[in-house]
Design a protein around this motif. Structure first.
Motif, PDB file in Angstrom:
ATOM      1  N   ASP A 112      40.730  40.673  28.703  1.00 32.08           N
ATOM      2  CA  ASP A 112      39.739  39.700  28.235  1.00 32.08           C
ATOM      3  C   ASP A 112      40.393  38.631  27.365  1.00 32.08           C
ATOM      4  O   ASP A 112      40.078  37.436  27.474  1.00 32.08           O
ATOM      5  CB  ASP A 112      38.630  40.394  27.463  1.00 32.08           C
ATOM      6  N   LEU A 113      41.286  39.066  26.483  1.00 36.47           N
ATOM      7  CA  LEU A 113      42.000  38.104  25.627  1.00 36.47           C
ATOM      8  C   LEU A 113      42.839  37.150  26.476  1.00 36.47           C
ATOM      9  O   LEU A 113      42.899  35.940  26.209  1.00 36.47           O
ATOM     10  CB  LEU A 113      42.897  38.851  24.640  1.00 36.47           C
ATOM     11  N   PHE A 114      43.513  37.686  27.485  1.00 35.49           N
ATOM     12  CA  PHE A 114      44.351  36.865  28.360  1.00 35.49           C
ATOM     13  C   PHE A 114      43.501  35.864  29.126  1.00 35.49           C
ATOM     14  O   PHE A 114      43.879  34.686  29.256  1.00 35.49           O
ATOM     15  CB  PHE A 114      45.116  37.766  29.330  1.00 35.49           C
ATOM     16  N   GLU A 115      42.367  36.304  29.626  1.00 37.24           N
ATOM     17  CA  GLU A 115      41.482  35.390  30.348  1.00 37.24           C
ATOM     18  C   GLU A 115      40.973  34.281  29.436  1.00 37.24           C
ATOM     19  O   GLU A 115      40.893  33.110  29.844  1.00 37.24           O
ATOM     20  CB  GLU A 115      40.297  36.163  30.925  1.00 37.24           C
ATOM     21  N   ALA A 116      40.666  34.626  28.180  1.00 31.86           N
ATOM     22  CA  ALA A 116      40.179  33.615  27.234  1.00 31.86           C
ATOM     23  C   ALA A 116      41.254  32.580  26.929  1.00 31.86           C
ATOM     24  O   ALA A 116      40.949  31.406  26.688  1.00 31.86           O
ATOM     25  CB  ALA A 116      39.729  34.297  25.940  1.00 31.86           C
ATOM     26  N   ALA A 117      42.520  33.014  26.937  1.00 29.52           N
ATOM     27  CA  ALA A 117      43.626  32.111  26.632  1.00 29.52           C
ATOM     28  C   ALA A 117      44.110  31.348  27.860  1.00 29.52           C
ATOM     29  O   ALA A 117      44.905  30.410  27.731  1.00 29.52           O
ATOM     30  CB  ALA A 117      44.789  32.902  26.031  1.00 29.52           C
ATOM     31  N   ASN A 118      43.657  31.768  29.046  1.00 30.09           N
ATOM     32  CA  ASN A 118      44.103  31.138  30.288  1.00 30.09           C
ATOM     33  C   ASN A 118      42.877  30.837  31.148  1.00 30.09           C
ATOM     34  O   ASN A 118      42.492  31.631  32.008  1.00 30.09           O
ATOM     35  CB  ASN A 118      45.069  32.056  31.038  1.00 30.09           C
ATOM     36  N   SER A 119      42.275  29.698  30.899  1.00 31.02           N
ATOM     37  CA  SER A 119      41.031  29.325  31.558  1.00 31.02           C
ATOM     38  C   SER A 119      41.161  29.389  33.072  1.00 31.02           C
ATOM     39  O   SER A 119      42.132  28.885  33.661  1.00 31.02           O
ATOM     40  CB  SER A 119      40.639  27.906  31.131  1.00 31.02           C
ATOM     41  N   GLY A 120      40.186  30.025  33.701  1.00 29.24           N
ATOM     42  CA  GLY A 120      40.164  30.117  35.154  1.00 29.24           C
ATOM     43  C   GLY A 120      40.864  31.337  35.711  1.00 29.24           C
ATOM     44  O   GLY A 120      40.753  31.626  36.905  1.00 29.24           O
ATOM     45  N   MET A 121      41.578  32.071  34.864  1.00 29.93           N
ATOM     46  CA  MET A 121      42.299  33.249  35.331  1.00 29.93           C
ATOM     47  C   MET A 121      41.402  34.477  35.215  1.00 29.93           C
ATOM     48  O   MET A 121      40.711  34.671  34.222  1.00 29.93           O
ATOM     49  CB  MET A 121      43.566  33.460  34.508  1.00 29.93           C
ATOM     50  N   THR A 122      41.416  35.324  36.232  1.00 25.91           N
ATOM     51  CA  THR A 122      40.653  36.563  36.238  1.00 25.91           C
ATOM     52  C   THR A 122      41.598  37.731  36.465  1.00 25.91           C
ATOM     53  O   THR A 122      42.474  37.666  37.346  1.00 25.91           O
ATOM     54  CB  THR A 122      39.590  36.567  37.354  1.00 25.91           C
ATOM     55  N   VAL A 123      41.439  38.783  35.679  1.00 24.57           N
ATOM     56  CA  VAL A 123      42.251  39.991  35.829  1.00 24.57           C
ATOM     57  C   VAL A 123      41.350  41.121  36.298  1.00 24.57           C
ATOM     58  O   VAL A 123      40.416  41.506  35.599  1.00 24.57           O
ATOM     59  CB  VAL A 123      42.942  40.383  34.509  1.00 24.57           C
ATOM     60  N   ASP A 124      41.604  41.618  37.489  1.00 21.84           N
ATOM     61  CA  ASP A 124      40.884  42.770  38.030  1.00 21.84           C
ATOM     62  C   ASP A 124      41.767  44.005  37.844  1.00 21.84           C
ATOM     63  O   ASP A 124      42.979  43.939  38.065  1.00 21.84           O
ATOM     64  CB  ASP A 124      40.590  42.600  39.516  1.00 21.84           C
ATOM     65  N   GLY A 125      41.165  45.118  37.478  1.00 21.26           N
ATOM     66  CA  GLY A 125      41.975  46.293  37.217  1.00 21.26           C
ATOM     67  C   GLY A 125      41.377  47.581  37.720  1.00 21.26           C
ATOM     68  O   GLY A 125      40.165  47.711  37.904  1.00 21.26           O
ATOM     69  N   GLU A 126      42.247  48.559  37.928  1.00 15.18           N
ATOM     70  CA  GLU A 126      41.853  49.898  38.337  1.00 15.18           C
ATOM     71  C   GLU A 126      42.783  50.885  37.656  1.00 15.18           C
ATOM     72  O   GLU A 126      43.980  50.619  37.494  1.00 15.18           O
ATOM     73  CB  GLU A 126      41.976  50.044  39.854  1.00 15.18           C
ATOM     74  N   PHE A 127      42.253  52.033  37.260  1.00 12.58           N
ATOM     75  CA  PHE A 127      43.109  53.060  36.665  1.00 12.58           C
ATOM     76  C   PHE A 127      42.748  54.420  37.223  1.00 12.58           C
ATOM     77  O   PHE A 127      41.608  54.679  37.609  1.00 12.58           O
ATOM     78  CB  PHE A 127      43.020  53.042  35.142  1.00 12.58           C
ATOM     79  N   LEU A 128      43.765  55.278  37.290  1.00 17.77           N
ATOM     80  CA  LEU A 128      43.612  56.611  37.849  1.00 17.77           C
ATOM     81  C   LEU A 128      44.410  57.597  37.010  1.00 17.77           C
ATOM     82  O   LEU A 128      45.232  57.195  36.190  1.00 17.77           O
ATOM     83  CB  LEU A 128      44.125  56.670  39.292  1.00 17.77           C
ATOM     84  N   GLY A 129      44.198  58.890  37.278  1.00 16.30           N
ATOM     85  CA  GLY A 129      45.037  59.912  36.688  1.00 16.30           C
ATOM     86  C   GLY A 129      46.396  59.913  37.354  1.00 16.30           C
ATOM     87  O   GLY A 129      46.562  59.403  38.474  1.00 16.30           O
ATOM     88  N   TRP A 130      47.365  60.530  36.694  1.00 16.21           N
ATOM     89  CA  TRP A 130      48.757  60.513  37.174  1.00 16.21           C
ATOM     90  C   TRP A 130      48.874  61.009  38.613  1.00 16.21           C
ATOM     91  O   TRP A 130      49.550  60.403  39.441  1.00 16.21           O
ATOM     92  CB  TRP A 130      49.606  61.370  36.239  1.00 16.21           C
ATOM     93  N   GLY A 131      48.246  62.120  38.942  1.00 16.72           N
ATOM     94  CA  GLY A 131      48.402  62.704  40.263  1.00 16.72           C
ATOM     95  C   GLY A 131      47.847  61.847  41.383  1.00 16.72           C
ATOM     96  O   GLY A 131      48.370  61.851  42.503  1.00 16.72           O
TER      97      GLY A 131
END
Length: 428
Positions: free
Chosen positions: A53-72
């Motif tokens: 969110d901070l990165f998007e606020a500092a870089n107008s027009g940029m969107t960061v989509d993310g996914e996280f999982l367990g190690w296995g």
């Protein structure tokens, strides 16, 4: 288990062996959209999305989509997406897999960005070298950490026992865990998780004995006698009641949430120092950390300060410059550092570390002090794991479980494991 929130996307998984074709960019990729993939707990996810969110606020027009999982679940997902030409732009990498992915052309070299878009000049040189493959930089360390015991303080206090400490030997540890299991008033609760399949713990034990997990020429650094003795040590602890039973240990998916301490089944789990924050976040009782036991009272420890994890840029990235900018922001921005704390390890940037440390709470200070105060317990960073090291890790877990359930014995499993591991490495 896959854990998601508003940014998440879902793609099927497959085995690590599926890693194949690279260089194909998905048709839907957009220059103003970054995809990020990492493993970790919900606490890590909350912090990561806050930095996005901070990165998007500092870089107008940029969107960061993310996914996280367990190690296995994580590594099959990375392999599937990479093989399918759909790798995320920014991939969280582990030391054991960095070399394999870089040498297969799945990661983009970052050397050309240094000093311009990527500022790592005040990083410890050893951590830069840890993220380098064949002389080129492929991974930016997100923090320094070391392996550690996670200990439920209240559970030990409840039975009037001291916590394992810097000088505790394996023999003393085994006796104490047995005594704890017999003394605790908690039902179905043991002194320790079964660590026989925990590769960093096995590596630490080997290093204390003058051996290694892998040699510099990418061979096994131990033999059948070593691994047999290791399995037998845990079989003896299991028989004495020092550990949780195998059906309970099988619940551990090598995540914070499924560790034996977090599940309320043991007073001790095996983890890494940066995970103290995550353990405490989901445990209502106080958690602390200590070093792994010593082989001998006068021996040195088998620890080392390692990059907890890296961020790498996929060679398929549609916007590699944007991916590099995100990584630089992640490791250098003061606001990002304040959000991240030491959950991924002690920051590598000296400037960030110096600014952050005084602001940390007691838990964060303890994690920093642990890594900084290892002393003679810590040695040199081991050689990079060879291709196939991840498969050997899974084999260790499987064989340890087979022994625990009585399907084989340490005497039979030791030579068989060596043959299997050597065969894996021979395939490359």
């Amino acid at each position: 288990m896959v854990m998601t929130n508003r940014r998440s996307f879902l793609i099927g998984s497959a085995a690590l062996a599926a890693l194949g074709a690279t260089g194909v960019r998905p048709a839907f990729a957009q220059a103003d959209r970054l995809r990020l993939l990492w493993w970790g707990s919900q606490d890590r996810a909350d912090r990561t999305f806050a930095v996005a969110d901070l990165f998007e606020a500092a870089n107008s027009g940029m969107t960061v989509d993310g996914e996280f999982l367990g190690w296995g679940d994580y590594w099959p997902r990375v392999a599937t997406q990479t093989a399918g030409g759909n790798a995320p732009d920014v991939i969280q990498m582990d030391y054991r897999y960095l070399f394999e992915y870089a040498r297969r052309g799945a990661l983009a070299p970052l050397e050309g960005y240094r000093g311009e878009a990527l500022h790592v000049d005040d990083f410890d040189q050893a951590q830069i070298e840890g993220g380098s493959v064949d002389g080129s930089l492929y991974g930016i360390s997100l923090g320094a950490n070391s392996s550690a015991l996670m200990l439920n303080v209240a559970a030990f206090e409840e039975v009037g026992m001291d916590l394992p400490g810097p000088d505790t030997t394996w023999e003393e540890f085994a006796a104490a865990m047995t005594e704890f299991s017999q003394a605790t008033p908690r039902q179905n609760y043991a002194g320790t998780a079964d660590g026989s399949g925990v590769e960093p713990l096995f590596e630490n034990w080997l290093r204390q004995r003058g051996k290694a997990l892998y040699t510099a020429d990418e061979q096994l650094g131990f033999d059948a006698a070593d691994v047999t003795e290791w399995f037998q040590m845990w079989a003896d602890m299991r028989a004495a009641g020092a550990t949780v039973p195998p059906d309970v240990q099988a619940l551990d998916q090598y995540t914070i949430e499924t560790g034996m301490v977090s599940l309320g089944r043991a007073a001790t789990s095996f983890a890494h120092s940066n995970q103290l924050v995550g353990y405490q976040a989901i445990n209502p009782e106080p958690i602390t950390l200590s070093n792994y036991p010593r082989v001998g009272a006068d021996g040195s420890g088998g620890h080392y300060r390692k990059p907890s994890m890296f961020f790498s840029v996929a060679s398929q990235a549609a916007n590699p410059e944007g991916a590099v900018a995100f990584i630089d922001f992640f490791v250098n921005n003061p606001e990002a550092a304040a959000v991240l704390g030491v959950e991924r390890g002690v920051p590598e940037s000296a400037a960030v570390r110096d600014a952050l440390t005084p602001t940390l709470d007691e838990l964060g200070q303890r994690a920093v002090a642990y890594v900084a105060g290892l002393g003679d317990l810590a040695g040199a960073l081991p050689p990079p794991p060879p291709a196939g090291a991840g498969e050997v890790d899974f084999a260790l877990r499987r064989v340890s479980e087979e022994i625990a359930f009585g399907a084989t014995t340490p005497e039979a499993a030791g030579p068989a494991f060596i043959d299997e591991a050597a065969g894996i490495l021979a395939r490359g």
